[in-house]
Design a protein around this motif. Structure first.
Motif, mmCIF file in Angstrom:
data_model
loop_
_atom_site.group_PDB
_atom_site.id
_atom_site.type_symbol
_atom_site.label_atom_id
_atom_site.label_comp_id
_atom_site.label_asym_id
_atom_site.label_seq_id
_atom_site.Cartn_x
_atom_site.Cartn_y
_atom_site.Cartn_z
ATOM 1 N N PHE A 172 -7.954 10.325 0.280
ATOM 2 C CA PHE A 172 -8.895 9.503 1.035
ATOM 3 C C PHE A 172 -8.287 8.142 1.299
ATOM 4 O O PHE A 172 -7.626 7.570 0.421
ATOM 5 N N GLY A 173 -8.511 7.625 2.482
ATOM 6 C CA GLY A 173 -8.151 6.252 2.817
ATOM 7 C C GLY A 173 -9.436 5.441 2.855
ATOM 8 O O GLY A 173 -10.259 5.614 3.753
ATOM 9 N N THR A 174 -9.612 4.584 1.854
ATOM 10 C CA THR A 174 -10.834 3.785 1.747
ATOM 11 C C THR A 174 -10.513 2.354 2.168
ATOM 12 O O THR A 174 -9.649 1.691 1.580
ATOM 13 N N HIS A 175 -11.207 1.893 3.187
ATOM 14 C CA HIS A 175 -10.968 0.568 3.760
ATOM 15 C C HIS A 175 -11.900 -0.450 3.108
ATOM 16 O O HIS A 175 -13.093 -0.187 2.923
ATOM 17 N N VAL A 176 -11.340 -1.592 2.782
ATOM 18 C CA VAL A 176 -12.127 -2.705 2.250
ATOM 19 C C VAL A 176 -12.482 -3.591 3.439
ATOM 20 O O VAL A 176 -11.601 -4.128 4.121
ATOM 21 N N ILE A 177 -13.789 -3.719 3.674
ATOM 22 C CA ILE A 177 -14.281 -4.414 4.874
ATOM 23 C C ILE A 177 -14.957 -5.723 4.458
ATOM 24 O O ILE A 177 -15.831 -5.737 3.582
ATOM 25 N N GLY A 178 -14.544 -6.817 5.126
ATOM 26 C CA GLY A 178 -15.113 -8.132 4.844
ATOM 27 C C GLY A 178 -16.477 -8.308 5.486
ATOM 28 O O GLY A 178 -16.946 -7.478 6.271
ATOM 29 N N ALA A 179 -17.116 -9.431 5.152
ATOM 30 C CA ALA A 179 -18.470 -9.727 5.630
ATOM 31 C C ALA A 179 -18.546 -9.795 7.159
ATOM 32 O O ALA A 179 -19.574 -9.468 7.745
ATOM 33 N N MET A 191 -18.554 -8.072 0.656
ATOM 34 C CA MET A 191 -17.664 -7.070 1.228
ATOM 35 C C MET A 191 -18.160 -5.678 0.823
ATOM 36 O O MET A 191 -19.000 -5.538 -0.064
ATOM 37 N N HIS A 192 -17.644 -4.668 1.477
ATOM 38 C CA HIS A 192 -18.005 -3.289 1.141
ATOM 39 C C HIS A 192 -16.817 -2.379 1.457
ATOM 40 O O HIS A 192 -15.811 -2.840 1.998
ATOM 41 N N ILE A 193 -16.946 -1.115 1.119
ATOM 42 C CA ILE A 193 -15.873 -0.156 1.441
ATOM 43 C C ILE A 193 -16.382 0.874 2.438
ATOM 44 O O ILE A 193 -17.592 1.129 2.539
ATOM 45 N N GLU A 194 -15.451 1.443 3.165
ATOM 46 C CA GLU A 194 -15.725 2.550 4.087
ATOM 47 C C GLU A 194 -14.590 3.553 3.951
ATOM 48 O O GLU A 194 -13.438 3.225 4.261
ATOM 49 N N THR A 195 -14.908 4.755 3.488
ATOM 50 C CA THR A 195 -13.894 5.804 3.404
ATOM 51 C C THR A 195 -13.861 6.482 4.763
ATOM 52 O O THR A 195 -14.812 7.157 5.156
ATOM 53 N N ARG A 196 -12.774 6.262 5.498
ATOM 54 C CA ARG A 196 -12.679 6.730 6.883
ATOM 55 C C ARG A 196 -11.637 7.825 7.086
ATOM 56 O O ARG A 196 -11.738 8.604 8.016
ATOM 57 N N ASP A 197 -10.608 7.812 6.268
ATOM 58 C CA ASP A 197 -9.457 8.687 6.500
ATOM 59 C C ASP A 197 -9.402 9.810 5.472
ATOM 60 O O ASP A 197 -9.661 9.583 4.288
ATOM 61 N N VAL A 198 -9.042 10.998 5.935
ATOM 62 C CA VAL A 198 -8.855 12.156 5.055
ATOM 63 C C VAL A 198 -7.573 12.846 5.472
ATOM 64 O O VAL A 198 -7.369 13.151 6.652
#
Length: 144
Positions: A84-91, A132-139
């Motif tokens: 999984f590619g989990t992206h760290v997303i800022g505010a 901030m939050h995370i979004e798992t976008r890539d597999v």
């Protein structure tokens, strides 16, 4: 004096043959054989997967991630790792980085079968400050 058909000049009976007078032996009767069972060779595994479906866990550094897998091939998938590619997303929506994590898929995935496993994917809490939050976008998948 001509001889009747089917006898020779001595009057003995001879079998009729082809135009040249030769006979052919009777054809061998076919022996009853069991029908042969021909099976097509199994086709290789043909695995496909969906985009990740995510759900919040209540912790900003974790998500529950579900991916649907389908094996359309003729052989079972025997081993598989999912990254999984989990992206760290800022505010403000800025992507600050991607964290990779690898898990194993419960196998085997039989020919023609589907699987919909769910994992809890987390990154280190310090990577996801407040706001901030995370979004798992890539597999990506490696399978055999």
């Amino acid at each position: 004096m001509p001889t009747p058909a089917g006898t020779d000049s001595c009057g003995t009976h001879r079998p009729r043959g082809g135009p040249d007078g030769r006979t052919t032996p009777p054809a061998a009767s076919p022996s009853p054989a069991a029908p042969s069972r021909t099976t097509a060779p199994a086709t290789p595994a043909d695995l496909s997967w969906s985009a990740p479906v995510t759900e919040d866990t209540g912790e900003r550094w974790c998500q529950r991630v579900t991916v649907a897998f389908r094996n359309a091939g003729g052989t079972a998938v025997r081993s598989e790792s999912v990254t999984f590619g989990t992206h760290v997303i800022g505010a403000l929506g800025v992507d600050w980085g991607t964290v990779a994590s690898t898990v194993e898929l419960p196998v085997p995935v039989a020919p023609g079968a589907s699987a919909n496993p769910t994992w809890t994917v987390c990154v280190d809490a310090w990577r996801v400050p407040l706001g901030m939050h995370i979004e798992t976008r890539d597999v990506s998948v490696r399978w055999a």
